[in-house]
Design a protein around this motif. Structure first.
Motif, PDB file in Angstrom:
ATOM      1  N   SER A   1       0.844  -1.184   0.000  1.00  0.00           N
ATOM      2  CA  SER A   1       0.000   0.000   0.000  1.00  0.00           C
ATOM      3  C   SER A   1       0.877   1.231   0.000  1.00  0.00           C
ATOM      4  O   SER A   1       1.982   1.224   0.509  1.00  0.00           O
ATOM      5  CB  SER A   1      -0.887   0.011   1.240  1.00  0.00           C
ATOM      6  N   THR A   2       0.347   2.293  -0.557  1.00  0.00           N
ATOM      7  CA  THR A   2       1.060   3.563  -0.498  1.00  0.00           C
ATOM      8  C   THR A   2       0.603   4.386   0.701  1.00  0.00           C
ATOM      9  O   THR A   2       1.179   5.396   1.015  1.00  0.00           O
ATOM     10  CB  THR A   2       0.802   4.377  -1.784  1.00  0.00           C
ATOM     11  N   SER A   3      -0.430   3.937   1.384  1.00  0.00           N
ATOM     12  CA  SER A   3      -0.941   4.652   2.555  1.00  0.00           C
ATOM     13  C   SER A   3      -0.036   4.418   3.748  1.00  0.00           C
ATOM     14  O   SER A   3       0.422   3.310   3.991  1.00  0.00           O
ATOM     15  CB  SER A   3      -2.347   4.164   2.896  1.00  0.00           C
ATOM     16  N   ASP A   4       0.216   5.459   4.523  1.00  0.00           N
ATOM     17  CA  ASP A   4       1.020   5.311   5.739  1.00  0.00           C
ATOM     18  C   ASP A   4       0.266   4.594   6.846  1.00  0.00           C
ATOM     19  O   ASP A   4       0.839   4.195   7.840  1.00  0.00           O
ATOM     20  CB  ASP A   4       1.479   6.679   6.262  1.00  0.00           C
ATOM     21  N   ASP A   5      -1.046   4.443   6.708  1.00  0.00           N
ATOM     22  CA  ASP A   5      -1.851   3.827   7.753  1.00  0.00           C
ATOM     23  C   ASP A   5      -2.054   2.333   7.553  1.00  0.00           C
ATOM     24  O   ASP A   5      -2.786   1.707   8.295  1.00  0.00           O
ATOM     25  CB  ASP A   5      -3.226   4.499   7.826  1.00  0.00           C
ATOM     26  N   VAL A   6      -1.457   1.758   6.555  1.00  0.00           N
ATOM     27  CA  VAL A   6      -1.683   0.347   6.272  1.00  0.00           C
ATOM     28  C   VAL A   6      -0.379  -0.426   6.395  1.00  0.00           C
ATOM     29  O   VAL A   6       0.658   0.006   5.930  1.00  0.00           O
ATOM     30  CB  VAL A   6      -2.276   0.158   4.863  1.00  0.00           C
ATOM     31  N   GLY A   7      -0.442  -1.551   7.056  1.00  0.00           N
ATOM     32  CA  GLY A   7       0.706  -2.442   7.105  1.00  0.00           C
ATOM     33  C   GLY A   7       1.744  -2.108   8.147  1.00  0.00           C
ATOM     34  O   GLY A   7       2.877  -2.538   8.035  1.00  0.00           O
ATOM     35  N   ASP A   8       1.398  -1.366   9.177  1.00  0.00           N
ATOM     36  CA  ASP A   8       2.373  -1.012  10.200  1.00  0.00           C
ATOM     37  C   ASP A   8       2.347  -2.023  11.336  1.00  0.00           C
ATOM     38  O   ASP A   8       1.322  -2.245  11.967  1.00  0.00           O
ATOM     39  CB  ASP A   8       2.079   0.374  10.777  1.00  0.00           C
ATOM     40  N   ALA A   9       3.468  -2.645  11.576  1.00  0.00           N
ATOM     41  CA  ALA A   9       3.624  -3.545  12.715  1.00  0.00           C
ATOM     42  C   ALA A   9       4.985  -3.259  13.317  1.00  0.00           C
ATOM     43  O   ALA A   9       5.928  -2.956  12.601  1.00  0.00           O
ATOM     44  CB  ALA A   9       3.542  -4.999  12.280  1.00  0.00           C
ATOM     45  N   VAL A  10       5.063  -3.324  14.607  1.00  0.00           N
ATOM     46  CA  VAL A  10       6.326  -3.018  15.267  1.00  0.00           C
ATOM     47  C   VAL A  10       6.653  -4.072  16.295  1.00  0.00           C
ATOM     48  O   VAL A  10       5.836  -4.923  16.616  1.00  0.00           O
ATOM     49  CB  VAL A  10       6.287  -1.623  15.924  1.00  0.00           C
ATOM     50  N   GLY A  11       7.858  -3.991  16.816  1.00  0.00           N
ATOM     51  CA  GLY A  11       8.341  -5.013  17.715  1.00  0.00           C
ATOM     52  C   GLY A  11       7.573  -5.193  19.004  1.00  0.00           C
ATOM     53  O   GLY A  11       6.924  -6.201  19.210  1.00  0.00           O
ATOM     54  N   ILE A  12       7.602  -4.245  19.908  1.00  0.00           N
ATOM     55  CA  ILE A  12       6.987  -4.402  21.225  1.00  0.00           C
ATOM     56  C   ILE A  12       5.594  -3.788  21.254  1.00  0.00           C
ATOM     57  O   ILE A  12       4.633  -4.434  21.634  1.00  0.00           O
ATOM     58  CB  ILE A  12       7.876  -3.786  22.323  1.00  0.00           C
ATOM     59  N   CYS A  13       5.460  -2.537  20.872  1.00  0.00           N
ATOM     60  CA  CYS A  13       4.153  -1.894  20.808  1.00  0.00           C
ATOM     61  C   CYS A  13       4.156  -0.845  19.710  1.00  0.00           C
ATOM     62  O   CYS A  13       5.207  -0.389  19.269  1.00  0.00           O
ATOM     63  CB  CYS A  13       3.755  -1.289  22.154  1.00  0.00           C
ATOM     64  N   TYR A  14       2.969  -0.474  19.281  1.00  0.00           N
ATOM     65  CA  TYR A  14       2.825   0.508  18.205  1.00  0.00           C
ATOM     66  C   TYR A  14       3.075   1.925  18.725  1.00  0.00           C
ATOM     67  O   TYR A  14       3.720   2.723  18.091  1.00  0.00           O
ATOM     68  CB  TYR A  14       1.428   0.391  17.600  1.00  0.00           C
ATOM     69  N   LYS A  15       2.546   2.225  19.888  1.00  0.00           N
ATOM     70  CA  LYS A  15       2.686   3.567  20.450  1.00  0.00           C
ATOM     71  C   LYS A  15       2.998   3.453  21.938  1.00  0.00           C
ATOM     72  O   LYS A  15       2.292   2.775  22.669  1.00  0.00           O
ATOM     73  CB  LYS A  15       1.402   4.363  20.249  1.00  0.00           C
ATOM     74  N   ASN A  16       4.053   4.118  22.368  1.00  0.00           N
ATOM     75  CA  ASN A  16       4.469   4.050  23.762  1.00  0.00           C
ATOM     76  C   ASN A  16       4.352   5.407  24.432  1.00  0.00           C
ATOM     77  O   ASN A  16       5.032   6.352  24.063  1.00  0.00           O
ATOM     78  CB  ASN A  16       5.916   3.561  23.866  1.00  0.00           C
ATOM     79  N   ASN A  17       3.492   5.480  25.434  1.00  0.00           N
ATOM     80  CA  ASN A  17       3.381   6.667  26.283  1.00  0.00           C
ATOM     81  C   ASN A  17       3.814   6.325  27.708  1.00  0.00           C
ATOM     82  O   ASN A  17       3.630   7.123  28.613  1.00  0.00           O
ATOM     83  CB  ASN A  17       1.934   7.172  26.311  1.00  0.00           C
ATOM     84  N   GLY A  18       4.337   5.130  27.894  1.00  0.00           N
ATOM     85  CA  GLY A  18       4.708   4.656  29.223  1.00  0.00           C
ATOM     86  C   GLY A  18       6.170   4.296  29.291  1.00  0.00           C
ATOM     87  O   GLY A  18       7.026   5.028  28.815  1.00  0.00           O
ATOM     88  N   THR A  19       6.450   3.123  29.877  1.00  0.00           N
ATOM     89  CA  THR A  19       7.819   2.670  30.098  1.00  0.00           C
ATOM     90  C   THR A  19       8.001   1.281  29.506  1.00  0.00           C
ATOM     91  O   THR A  19       7.161   0.402  29.712  1.00  0.00           O
ATOM     92  CB  THR A  19       8.109   2.604  31.622  1.00  0.00           C
ATOM     93  N   ILE A  20       9.085   1.092  28.773  1.00  0.00           N
ATOM     94  CA  ILE A  20       9.463  -0.227  28.252  1.00  0.00           C
ATOM     95  C   ILE A  20      10.916  -0.453  28.641  1.00  0.00           C
ATOM     96  O   ILE A  20      11.789   0.340  28.274  1.00  0.00           O
ATOM     97  CB  ILE A  20       9.313  -0.307  26.724  1.00  0.00           C
TER      98      ILE A  20
END
Length: 181
Positions: free
Chosen positions: A105-124
């Motif tokens: 896809s050319t969309s930035d909103d499709v196909g996003d997967a990451v290692g631990i979490c997608y968005k971090n507002n806490g502590t890892i």
């Protein structure tokens, strides 16, 4: 709302979880200041959809000494092996995507997967994830905002099979929690 309790897996694994293509998804759905510890999720499938993770979709509590080894369908965004969004803490965990189902896809909103979490507002702290060199986009620790991240790294598949990950996680924990199989 979400799971509010204390869940101690006592080193056991749960297999065969299927997170379908509806709503937020993960073993616990969302958590609300819950404590989830000493648990492994294996041989499972996380279906396409927003806010997906092996343990939970949104974490506001503590996830510690857990791991996820699962197949992910990342035809939409907001997926991480442990959770989608972390506003709590994730400590001494690892995640492995055994297979990624992708869509170009050319969309930035499709196909996003990451290692631990997608968005971090806490502590890892002290977490590892596998780096998949065949993934067409960058897989990283998190996407978007970052709060506290210490000793978090992507590792190769061979690092997981040699025992390096068990050593790193156990050393940081100060006790034997993970075993090489």
């Amino acid at each position: 709302e979400g799971y509010e309790g204390i869940f101690d897996g006592n080193g056991h694994t749960i297999g065969g979880i299927v997170v379908k293509e509806v709503g937020n998804g993960g073993l616990f759905g969302d958590t609300n200041k819950a404590s989830i510890q000493n648990l492994g999720i294996v041989d499972s499938y996380i279906g396409k959809g927003n806010n997906r993770g092996g343990i939970c979709a949104d974490n506001t509590g503590k996830i510690e000494n857990c791991y996820v080894i699962a197949r992910f369908d990342v035809r939409t965004n907001c997926q991480g092996t442990i959770c989608s969004t972390n506003s709590g803490s994730i400590v001494n965990c690892y995640g492995i995507e055994t297979e990624l189902q992708l869509v170009q896809s050319t969309s930035d909103d499709v196909g996003d997967a990451v290692g631990i979490c997608y968005k971090n507002n806490g502590t890892i702290i002290n977490c590892c994830y596998n780096e998949l060199t065949s993934f067409p986009r960058e897989i990283s620790l998190v996407k978007g905002e970052r709060a506290i991240e210490q000793q978090v790294a992507g590792k190769t598949t061979s690092s997981f099979s040699t025992g390096e990950i068990c050593y790193l996680l156990n050393t940081q924990a100060g006790k034997t929690i993970f075993y090489q199989t």
